[in-house]
Scaffold this active site. Sequence first.
Site, short mmCIF file in Angstrom:
data_model
loop_
_atom_site.label_atom_id
_atom_site.label_comp_id
_atom_site.label_asym_id
_atom_site.label_seq_id
_atom_site.Cartn_x
_atom_site.Cartn_y
_atom_site.Cartn_z
N SER A 1 0.78 -1.17 0.01
CA SER A 1 0.05 0.06 0.06
C SER A 1 0.77 1.43 0.12
O SER A 1 0.70 2.04 -0.59
CB SER A 1 -1.05 0.02 0.98
N ARG B 1 3.85 -5.10 16.95
CA ARG B 1 2.38 -4.79 16.88
C ARG B 1 1.47 -5.79 17.23
O ARG B 1 0.56 -5.67 18.14
CB ARG B 1 2.05 -4.30 15.48
N ASP C 1 -2.04 -8.75 11.97
CA ASP C 1 -3.15 -9.04 11.77
C ASP C 1 -3.69 -10.50 12.55
O ASP C 1 -4.82 -10.62 12.64
CB ASP C 1 -3.44 -9.49 10.29
N HIS D 1 -1.85 -8.83 2.07
CA HIS D 1 -1.75 -7.51 2.80
C HIS D 1 -2.79 -7.43 3.81
O HIS D 1 -3.01 -8.28 4.61
CB HIS D 1 -1.39 -6.37 1.74
N HIS E 1 5.78 -12.86 7.22
CA HIS E 1 5.91 -11.46 6.90
C HIS E 1 7.21 -11.53 5.78
O HIS E 1 7.98 -12.22 5.71
CB HIS E 1 6.35 -10.74 7.99
N1 NMX Z 1 1.11 -19.90 5.70
C1 NMX Z 1 1.49 -20.65 4.72
N2 NMX Z 1 2.44 -20.60 3.94
C2 NMX Z 1 3.11 -19.38 3.88
C3 NMX Z 1 2.82 -18.71 4.95
C4 NMX Z 1 1.83 -18.94 6.03
N3 NMX Z 1 1.52 -17.84 6.95
N4 NMX Z 1 3.85 -17.60 4.92
C5 NMX Z 1 4.69 -17.96 4.07
N5 NMX Z 1 4.09 -18.86 3.39
C6 NMX Z 1 4.61 -19.48 2.19
C7 NMX Z 1 4.67 -18.65 0.90
O1 NMX Z 1 3.04 -18.70 0.66
C8 NMX Z 1 5.43 -19.06 0.27
O2 NMX Z 1 5.13 -20.27 -0.72
P1 NMX Z 1 5.28 -20.55 -2.27
O3 NMX Z 1 6.66 -20.49 -2.26
O4 NMX Z 1 4.80 -22.06 -2.23
O5 NMX Z 1 4.67 -19.33 -2.71
C9 NMX Z 1 6.75 -19.71 1.06
O6 NMX Z 1 6.15 -19.78 2.18
C10 NMX Z 1 7.80 -18.48 1.14
O7 NMX Z 1 7.23 -17.31 1.39
P2 NMX Z 1 7.98 -16.29 2.56
O8 NMX Z 1 9.39 -15.90 1.81
O9 NMX Z 1 8.09 -16.95 3.86
O10 NMX Z 1 7.13 -14.91 2.55
P3 NMX Z 1 6.73 -13.75 1.57
O11 NMX Z 1 7.79 -12.74 1.95
O12 NMX Z 1 6.81 -14.19 0.27
O13 NMX Z 1 5.26 -13.45 1.96
C11 NMX Z 1 3.25 -12.79 3.32
C12 NMX Z 1 4.98 -12.75 3.08
C13 NMX Z 1 3.05 -12.06 4.62
C14 NMX Z 1 2.69 -12.78 2.05
C15 NMX Z 1 3.31 -14.35 3.89
O14 NMX Z 1 3.83 -14.84 5.01
C16 NMX Z 1 1.59 -14.99 3.93
O15 NMX Z 1 1.09 -15.21 2.93
N6 NMX Z 1 1.12 -14.78 5.18
C17 NMX Z 1 -0.40 -14.79 5.32
C18 NMX Z 1 -1.17 -13.74 4.85
C19 NMX Z 1 -0.77 -12.53 5.98
O16 NMX Z 1 -0.75 -12.63 7.12
N7 NMX Z 1 -0.44 -11.36 5.24
C20 NMX Z 1 -0.62 -10.13 6.18
C21 NMX Z 1 0.88 -9.60 6.05
C22 NMX Z 1 0.99 -8.22 7.08
N8 NMX Z 1 -0.05 -7.33 6.46
O17 NMX Z 1 -0.86 -6.83 7.34
O18 NMX Z 1 -0.03 -6.71 5.52
C1 MLT Z 2 2.19 -3.63 6.71
O1 MLT Z 2 1.90 -3.22 7.91
O2 MLT Z 2 2.22 -2.86 5.67
C2 MLT Z 2 2.54 -5.13 6.72
O3 MLT Z 2 2.94 -5.62 7.90
C3 MLT Z 2 3.06 -5.52 5.50
C4 MLT Z 2 4.49 -5.10 5.17
O4 MLT Z 2 5.31 -4.59 5.90
O5 MLT Z 2 4.77 -5.65 4.13
#
Ligand code: NMX
Ligand code: MLT
Length: 435
Positions: free
Chosen positions: A234, A319, A365, A264, A310
Amino acid sequence: MATLKEVLAGQISTARQNAKEFVKQYGTKVIDQVTLEQIYGGMRGISCLICDTSSVPADKGLIIRGRPVAEVANNLPEEVLWLLLTGEMPDKANTEALRADLAKRSAAVPEYVWKVIDAMPADAHPMCLFSTAILALEGESAFRKRYDEGLRKEDFWEPTLEDTLNLVAQTPVLAAGIYRKKFNKGARIAPDAKLDLGANFVRMLGLDDKGGEFTKLMRLYLVLHSDHENGNVSAMATATVNSALSDLYYSLSAGMNGLAGPLHGLANQECLNWVLGLMKKLGGTPTKEQIEHYADETLGAGKVIPGYGHGVLRVTDPRFECFYEFGKKHCPEDPVFKTVKTVFEVIPGKLQQIQKIKNPWPNVDAASGSLLYHFGLTETLFYTVLFGVSRTMGVCAQSLWSRAMMQPLIRPKSVTTAFLESTAKTAQSGRLPTA
Ligand code: NMX
Ligand code: MLT
């Protein structure tokens, strides 16, 4: 007493001079290198953006203008807004002046925006309504008016500040109006000029808050989500659009469209839905074994566990810790909060067993929804709008400083797969040649 604008004017002229000399002296120094893996991996970890409002070290989490987020968690959102903008904590008089200014601006939301919202389909997601409402107000932009009149680059920040204050003041009004319409809560409730941002927001939502605890939660909520450096979706979307000199209404709306994604900001909605789904399936508060099983089902279906993981953090999000402490103090026996606690005891261990996951710990979250739910804000579809209201402070403050520093259009270089293939195979190590 110096006004916010006067404080900023003094800081901006010094910062401009410093940056000019800094770049002149060190402009050719190498700060980071880019690997092929990073290009294919969502640009993770490449240091190529400037953001002074906050930083997010992987082992510490959010630091707002040099202060760890836990240190400012009990400050008012108005104080944190001043901090984001100026790098200083305001004194009492500054805080009151900003509070009163925002309260005044909040009363000036034009009526036409509600017609736009009323014309939207009943099943439109609240984030779609929120982003649309912000965009519908674009004609109110002070930046756009002044730019059309022939604004000089040196002065871009002034109407950007005006737009920032109007958006920070008015996004809670838009959000509350959307909440009341979308969930059939009755007529909109006008803001009260005597209240602070958090208290006014609770008032406009129209939820019961006799003990004042929900207002405390709302203030905390607005502070904790306010900023997270510039690399998140964002913030980066807002900054990129604003760099084209599209005003903050266009830019913030774009940022909110990014926040609406499940990886996100929408993760707060998804996370509580996941917890409620778990409780519904098991008919109450689940055991650790039941949570393990439910998590296996989620992962087995190729889905993520929302609220965990993350892109930057490698520790529990501070947080999350602030929300968790709030829950332990204010609603320790709430069954949803208790379930969130047990989920926290189970999920990191589970995710640690999956090698590809870099961070098994909870993010912002993971607990926030259970607290909102406890205080009667049970419509999970609305949760990301709350995130958006708060994030408005950070991304607008970031854009204000980008315009203040007269930063140019954001325009990195893309390359073709063929270029990467031919170049990577011949590159010895380190940085690839320029495309
Ligand atoms: N559950 C299952 N799989 C996960 C999770 C999770 N919570 N976190 C990461 N992975 C997987 C991810 O999908 C990826 O799989 P693939 O290679 O098959 O695509 C693999 O692990 C490697 O990912 P990472 O390098 O650990 O994480 P990345 O930086 O790519 O993504 C997020 C970060 C936040 C997108 C990921 O951890 C996620 O999808 N979390 C759940 C959604 C979430 O809570 N998002 C909120 C973030 C904070 N916010 O508010 O913005
Ligand atoms: C945020 O607050 O924007 C989230 O934790 C996602 C991020 O920092 O990538």
